[in-house]
Motif scaffolding. Structure first.
Motif, short mmCIF file in Angstrom:
data_model
loop_
_atom_site.label_atom_id
_atom_site.label_comp_id
_atom_site.label_asym_id
_atom_site.label_seq_id
_atom_site.Cartn_x
_atom_site.Cartn_y
_atom_site.Cartn_z
N ASP A 125 0.84 -1.21 0.00
CA ASP A 125 0.00 0.00 0.00
C ASP A 125 0.87 1.26 0.00
O ASP A 125 0.41 2.34 0.34
CB ASP A 125 -0.88 0.01 1.26
CG ASP A 125 -1.51 -1.34 1.50
OD1 ASP A 125 -2.18 -1.83 0.58
OD2 ASP A 125 -1.31 -1.91 2.59
N THR A 126 2.14 1.11 -0.33
CA THR A 126 3.07 2.25 -0.24
C THR A 126 3.06 3.10 -1.51
O THR A 126 2.65 2.65 -2.58
CB THR A 126 4.51 1.74 -0.06
OG1 THR A 126 4.88 1.00 -1.24
CG2 THR A 126 4.66 0.85 1.15
N ASP A 127 3.57 4.31 -1.36
CA ASP A 127 3.89 5.16 -2.53
C ASP A 127 5.15 4.63 -3.23
O ASP A 127 5.36 4.87 -4.42
CB ASP A 127 4.10 6.61 -2.07
CG ASP A 127 5.19 6.73 -0.99
OD1 ASP A 127 5.25 5.83 -0.13
OD2 ASP A 127 5.95 7.69 -1.02
N THR A 128 5.97 3.91 -2.48
CA THR A 128 7.29 3.46 -2.95
C THR A 128 7.23 2.45 -4.08
O THR A 128 8.09 2.46 -4.97
CB THR A 128 8.05 2.84 -1.75
OG1 THR A 128 8.29 3.87 -0.80
CG2 THR A 128 9.35 2.20 -2.18
N GLU A 129 6.25 1.57 -4.07
CA GLU A 129 6.27 0.44 -5.01
C GLU A 129 6.28 0.90 -6.47
O GLU A 129 6.84 0.21 -7.34
CB GLU A 129 5.09 -0.50 -4.73
CG GLU A 129 5.26 -1.84 -5.42
CD GLU A 129 4.15 -2.83 -5.11
OE1 GLU A 129 3.37 -2.61 -4.15
OE2 GLU A 129 4.05 -3.83 -5.86
N VAL A 130 5.70 2.06 -6.76
CA VAL A 130 5.71 2.55 -8.15
C VAL A 130 7.15 2.75 -8.67
O VAL A 130 7.38 2.66 -9.87
CB VAL A 130 4.91 3.88 -8.34
CG1 VAL A 130 3.44 3.67 -8.05
CG2 VAL A 130 5.50 5.03 -7.55
N ILE A 131 8.08 3.02 -7.77
CA ILE A 131 9.47 3.24 -8.19
C ILE A 131 10.02 1.95 -8.81
O ILE A 131 10.64 1.97 -9.88
CB ILE A 131 10.35 3.66 -6.99
CG1 ILE A 131 9.83 4.96 -6.38
CG2 ILE A 131 11.81 3.78 -7.41
CD1 ILE A 131 10.51 5.34 -5.06
#
Ligand code: GLU
Length: 179
Positions: A125-131
């Motif tokens: 559910d993180t913002d990070t995974e898109v990276i």
């Protein structure tokens, strides 16, 4: 505030990563994790909620897998998504690209929609995974890890520090920061 540790060289990475995470504990965190790129060119990940000691205990139980000379590690201070195993870093895209991230990707929601539309499945559910998915998406043909990361970061709005590993590029590591 989170902590990032990365190791590349000739020594066993996991003990060095854990030692590094322990020196960063004073910064505060809610969970921790590491990825090691092993001799079989696979990414092996262990994550744990709470203390680095919990992570170390988990790693000691799976030690045979967590052997390799290259790795990245992270202590997380959650901003997007609750403190949990599935939200702890490192994040991995498609089994081959792994990243740790300090900061916030402000435009993660729109990136997520476009990545889902081309088939990426999210496991946190993180913002990070898109990276991780963005770098994976740019790693096509002969593109190398640095070029793919440079291309991917054009899409990110926000502040970040990153370390990037790919099982397709053993012996390589990329770091990036903004803000
Ligand atoms: N925004 C990211 C997250 O919530 C990174 C947080 C941090 O800097 O530890 O996972």
């Amino acid at each position: 505030m989170c902590g990032i540790v990365a190791v590349i060289g000739s020594r066993d990475a996991a003990p060095l990563l854990l030692k590094g995470l322990k020196t960063l504990e004073y910064r505060g965190y809610d969970s921790a994790g590491i990825v090691v790129l092993s001799g079989d060119k696979e990414l092996h990940r262990t994550r744990a909620v709470g203390k680095v000691e919990n992570l170390e205990n988990k790693i000691n139980k799976t030690q045979t897998k967590m052997v390799g000379n290259t790795g990245i590690a992270h202590t997380r201070w959650a901003t997007h998504g609750e403190p949990s195993n599935r939200n702890a870093h490192p994040h991995i895209s498609s089994g081959t690209v792994s990243i740790v991230h300090n900061g916030i990707i402000e435009n993660y929601a729109e990136l997520k929609i476009s990545q889902e539309s081309i088939g990426y499945k999210f496991t946190s559910d993180t913002d990070t995974e898109v990276i991780a998915h963005e770098i994976h998406d740019k790693l096509k043909g002969d593109v190398d890890l640095l070029a793919a990361t440079l291309e991917a970061i054009k899409s990110f709005e926000g502040a970040y520090g990153l370390a990037v590993l790919s099982s397709k590029f053993p012996g390589r590591m990329v770091a990036a920061r903004s803000g």
